[in-house]
Design a protein around this motif. Structure first.
Motif, PDB file in Angstrom:
ATOM      1  N   LEU A 145      28.029  30.523  55.822  1.00 55.71           N
ATOM      2  CA  LEU A 145      27.329  30.768  54.560  1.00 55.71           C
ATOM      3  C   LEU A 145      27.588  32.177  54.056  1.00 55.71           C
ATOM      4  CD1 LEU A 145      23.883  29.044  55.260  1.00 55.71           C
ATOM      5  CD2 LEU A 145      25.654  28.285  53.670  1.00 55.71           C
ATOM      6  N   SER A 146      27.600  33.141  54.963  1.00 52.77           N
ATOM      7  CA  SER A 146      27.862  34.531  54.587  1.00 52.77           C
ATOM      8  C   SER A 146      29.281  34.685  54.026  1.00 52.77           C
ATOM      9  CB  SER A 146      27.667  35.441  55.802  1.00 52.77           C
ATOM     10  OG  SER A 146      27.992  36.771  55.480  1.00 52.77           O
ATOM     11  N   LEU A 147      30.241  34.028  54.683  1.00 51.46           N
ATOM     12  CA  LEU A 147      31.634  34.106  54.222  1.00 51.46           C
ATOM     13  C   LEU A 147      31.794  33.455  52.856  1.00 51.46           C
ATOM     14  CD1 LEU A 147      33.507  33.263  57.553  1.00 51.46           C
ATOM     15  CD2 LEU A 147      33.418  35.475  56.414  1.00 51.46           C
ATOM     16  N   LYS A 148      31.119  32.334  52.647  1.00 49.18           N
ATOM     17  CA  LYS A 148      31.211  31.648  51.353  1.00 49.18           C
ATOM     18  C   LYS A 148      30.599  32.496  50.237  1.00 49.18           C
ATOM     19  CE  LYS A 148      31.501  26.868  52.921  1.00 49.18           C
ATOM     20  NZ  LYS A 148      30.878  25.533  52.950  1.00 49.18           N
ATOM     21  N   GLU A 149      29.532  33.197  50.546  1.00 50.55           N
ATOM     22  CA  GLU A 149      28.923  34.076  49.543  1.00 50.55           C
ATOM     23  C   GLU A 149      29.871  35.235  49.208  1.00 50.55           C
ATOM     24  OE1 GLU A 149      26.407  35.515  46.760  1.00 50.55           O
ATOM     25  OE2 GLU A 149      26.305  33.586  47.791  1.00 50.55           O
ATOM     26  N   LEU A 199      33.658  37.816  45.379  1.00 52.02           N
ATOM     27  CA  LEU A 199      35.028  38.288  45.139  1.00 52.02           C
ATOM     28  C   LEU A 199      35.711  37.464  44.047  1.00 52.02           C
ATOM     29  CD1 LEU A 199      36.259  38.953  48.799  1.00 52.02           C
ATOM     30  CD2 LEU A 199      35.908  40.671  47.020  1.00 52.02           C
ATOM     31  N   ASP A 200      35.433  36.172  44.052  1.00 46.33           N
ATOM     32  CA  ASP A 200      36.025  35.287  43.042  1.00 46.33           C
ATOM     33  C   ASP A 200      35.520  35.647  41.647  1.00 46.33           C
ATOM     34  OD1 ASP A 200      37.786  33.119  42.550  1.00 46.33           O
ATOM     35  OD2 ASP A 200      36.070  31.834  42.148  1.00 46.33           O
ATOM     36  N   LEU A 201      34.237  35.954  41.546  1.00 42.09           N
ATOM     37  CA  LEU A 201      33.667  36.360  40.260  1.00 42.09           C
ATOM     38  C   LEU A 201      34.307  37.658  39.769  1.00 42.09           C
ATOM     39  CD1 LEU A 201      31.560  35.992  38.020  1.00 42.09           C
ATOM     40  CD2 LEU A 201      29.923  37.229  39.457  1.00 42.09           C
ATOM     41  N   LYS A 202      34.456  38.597  40.688  1.00 39.65           N
ATOM     42  CA  LYS A 202      35.083  39.876  40.337  1.00 39.65           C
ATOM     43  C   LYS A 202      36.534  39.662  39.904  1.00 39.65           C
ATOM     44  CE  LYS A 202      34.099  43.339  43.006  1.00 39.65           C
ATOM     45  NZ  LYS A 202      34.084  44.272  44.164  1.00 39.65           N
ATOM     46  N   ASN A 203      37.224  38.771  40.604  1.00 39.52           N
ATOM     47  CA  ASN A 203      38.624  38.507  40.286  1.00 39.52           C
ATOM     48  C   ASN A 203      38.779  37.852  38.914  1.00 39.52           C
ATOM     49  OD1 ASN A 203      40.956  39.285  41.542  1.00 39.52           O
ATOM     50  ND2 ASN A 203      41.358  37.311  42.507  1.00 39.52           N
ATOM     51  N   GLY A 242      44.222  38.095  48.045  1.00 45.13           N
ATOM     52  CA  GLY A 242      44.555  38.087  49.473  1.00 45.13           C
ATOM     53  C   GLY A 242      43.301  38.075  50.346  1.00 45.13           C
ATOM     54  N   GLN A 243      42.296  38.883  49.955  1.00 43.22           N
ATOM     55  CA  GLN A 243      41.025  38.905  50.695  1.00 43.22           C
ATOM     56  C   GLN A 243      40.345  37.545  50.660  1.00 43.22           C
ATOM     57  OE1 GLN A 243      38.392  42.222  49.641  1.00 43.22           O
ATOM     58  NE2 GLN A 243      40.168  43.379  48.949  1.00 43.22           N
ATOM     59  N   ILE A 244      40.337  36.928  49.476  1.00 38.04           N
ATOM     60  CA  ILE A 244      39.695  35.615  49.319  1.00 38.04           C
ATOM     61  C   ILE A 244      40.376  34.576  50.209  1.00 38.04           C
ATOM     62  CG2 ILE A 244      39.333  33.700  47.709  1.00 38.04           C
ATOM     63  CD1 ILE A 244      38.892  35.810  45.518  1.00 38.04           C
ATOM     64  N   GLU A 245      41.704  34.575  50.210  1.00 38.32           N
ATOM     65  CA  GLU A 245      42.441  33.601  51.022  1.00 38.32           C
ATOM     66  C   GLU A 245      42.152  33.799  52.505  1.00 38.32           C
ATOM     67  OE1 GLU A 245      46.489  34.097  49.897  1.00 38.32           O
ATOM     68  OE2 GLU A 245      46.268  33.028  47.980  1.00 38.32           O
ATOM     69  N   LYS A 289      40.208  31.112  54.873  1.00 41.99           N
ATOM     70  CA  LYS A 289      40.847  30.621  56.094  1.00 41.99           C
ATOM     71  C   LYS A 289      39.906  30.778  57.277  1.00 41.99           C
ATOM     72  CE  LYS A 289      44.935  31.242  58.994  1.00 41.99           C
ATOM     73  NZ  LYS A 289      46.184  32.018  59.230  1.00 41.99           N
ATOM     74  N   GLN A 290      39.266  31.940  57.359  1.00 37.24           N
ATOM     75  CA  GLN A 290      38.308  32.186  58.433  1.00 37.24           C
ATOM     76  C   GLN A 290      37.138  31.207  58.362  1.00 37.24           C
ATOM     77  OE1 GLN A 290      36.713  36.160  58.364  1.00 37.24           O
ATOM     78  NE2 GLN A 290      35.442  35.864  60.198  1.00 37.24           N
ATOM     79  N   SER A 291      36.647  30.969  57.150  1.00 35.19           N
ATOM     80  CA  SER A 291      35.533  30.038  56.950  1.00 35.19           C
ATOM     81  C   SER A 291      35.920  28.618  57.353  1.00 35.19           C
ATOM     82  CB  SER A 291      35.089  30.064  55.483  1.00 35.19           C
ATOM     83  OG  SER A 291      34.047  29.144  55.247  1.00 35.19           O
TER      84      SER A 291
END
Length: 471
Positions: free
Chosen positions: A331-335, A340-344, A419-422, A426-428
């Motif tokens: 849940l933390s990773l998805k948040e 980050l997606d919003l910022k992007n 890159g951070q999002i990907e 992947k970790q999630s």
């Protein structure tokens, strides 16, 4: 009822949008809606999005041919339907939103100047979110559009055509293909079932006849289910279903020297070697099934213990604690991805308009330097570029972005955040897979020792070993 059509636009995007937002056709532009674009500047926005996509993802333009820049959807309503312009427009909006899933900029207009009301939707071929191109597959796309349109019409109380016209694949059939219920999927299943028990090619062909599947031997091996008009090549189903692939599987089966439910022997029939199945004696079948079940249970236990030890779990109650911690991490990773997606998205929008301003700035400066009639003449020639420049400036002002910011630096930021999002996604995904595996292990452990969740995993292993020896 509504009829839908779709076609690609390779060159005349601006003219197409001008046509569909014509005030005379749209009740003075009241029946015009833009998603993520101002309709009057949609063609400019489409192009800016596509150019940014090329910079971020590379240029995938087909060599020697023009790429589709946008798609034009037409949704026509029958004269029999008492649909109002506002209803038709609402149906069109919901239609576009569902089909495009909020990924593509679009302009929707409802025309009321003809004998029947109809919607026009022109959307960008490139997604403004992930900058991927819309994939239009003739039969599947048309069938899916029709399915969505029919369902929405039914919700609004409009008529729906009972059966699709033409030879296109229906959306229902497309869905059945995905679920594995199509006739090709049935052929695949029957071949798979046969290859699990056969080790001889002539016997395989005989079994296909029993299953009412016609096999055509030629340059390519092909199959046809009883009642179907066309054969399907094995290669179309998969490499495993070519003549070579089937023979390789049968050879491997023969090397193993066993089959789950019997054995195969060759019997001369009319001078040919024909395989027949000799049933395994009932007592041997029972012993075989018991042994197979024992091996399966032992294998399951080994896999469970391996999973739990890999997660550092020593007691059964710790499984629940571990699952809870893993879910919290997910849940933390998805948040984090959401933020980050919003910022992007904001950076992508800014980069698009910053690049447009930088590109059109020389024209704007030259226009401002001219006076009188020369200024008017210059404007008439470069009107679209000058209006586009003003539009880009206004969009930057709305976003509180300084128009002097270097767009290349923003692109670098976008690339880094992507890159951070990907990496986080992947970790999630990896953690979610761990959760699924751990949940499966938890069910197996609880089945082995009901009511004994306080016991250690070593106790689970000892209990299973005792039961195995008793068998």
């Amino acid at each position: 009822m509504a009829v839908t059509k779709i076609k690609g636009i390779k060159i005349t995007v601006e003219k197409a949008i001008e046509y569909i937002i014509n005030p005379a056709k749209t009740d003075g532009k009241i029946l015009v809606t833009g998603f993520q674009v101002v309709p009057a500047f949609a063609s400019f926005e489409f192009k800016a999005t596509a150019e940014l996509a090329k910079e971020l993802n590379g240029d995938y333009t087909k060599t020697g041919s023009a790429n589709v820049q946008a798609y034009h959807l037409i949704q026509s309503f029958s004269k029999k339907d008492a649909v109002t312009p506002s209803q038709a427009h609402e149906v069109g909006k919901r239609f576009a939103d569902e089909v495009l899933q909020g990924k593509h900029e679009y302009v929707l207009s409802t025309h009321i100047d003809k004998g029947h009301i109809h919607n026009h939707i022109i959307f960008n071929a490139v997604s403004y979110l992930d900058h991927k191109k819309f994939r239009s597959e003739p039969y599947k796309t048309v069938a899916k559009l029709r399915d969505v349109s029919d369902r929405l019409c039914a919700e609004f109380g409009l008529d729906v055509i009972a059966e699709p016209e033409g030879k296109g694949v229906s959306y229902k059939e497309w869905q059945e293909n995905k679920k594995g219920n199509s006739w090709k999927a049935q052929i695949k299943k029957e071949i798979d079932d046969a290859l699990r028990v056969m080790d001889d090619y002539p016997a395989f062909l005989e079994l296909m006849k029993e299953k009412k599947i016609e096999v055509k031997e030629g340059v390519h091996l092909a199959f046809r289910l009883e009642g179907q008009e066309r054969f399907v090549r094995g290669k179309t189903i998969g490499e495993r279903y070519t003549r070579e692939g089937i023979q390789q599987t049968l050879s491997r089966n023969a090397e193993k020297g066993r089959t789950p439910i019997g054995r195969l022997v060759n019997t001369p029939v009319l001078g040919l070697a024909k395989a027949r199945r000799v049933p395994m004696p009932i007592d041997m079948q029972i012993k075989y099934e018991i042994r197979r079940q024992q091996l399966k249970e032992t294998k399951d236990l080994a896999e469970v213990l391996l999973v739990l030890r890999r997660e550092g779990i020593k007691r059964v109650p710790d499984i629940h604690i571990k699952l809870r911690d893993l879910r919290k991490t997910t849940l933390s990773l998805k948040e984090s991805v959401k933020q980050l997606d919003l910022k992007n998205r904001q950076y992508k929008e800014a980069a698009k308009h910053l690049k447009s301003v930088l590109k059109l700035l020389p024209i704007w400066q030259e226009y401002n330097e001219k006076k009188g009639n020369a200024r008017k003449a210059f404007y008439s020639i470069h009107e679209s570029d000058l209006l586009a420049y003003e539009h880009a400036q206004k969009q930057l002002q709305k976003s509180a972005v300084n128009s002097t910011v270097d767009p290349d630096k923003v692109v670098v930021l976008i690339t880094n955040i992507t890159g951070q999002i990907e990496a986080i996604r992947k970790q999630s995904n990896e953690i979610e897979n761990r959760v699924k595996v751990l949940q499966s292990a938890q069910k197996k452990v609880e089945a082995m020792m009901p009511g004994g969740n306080h016991r250690t995993l070593e106790a689970v292993e000892r209990k299973e070993q005792r039961e195995y020896q008793q068998k």
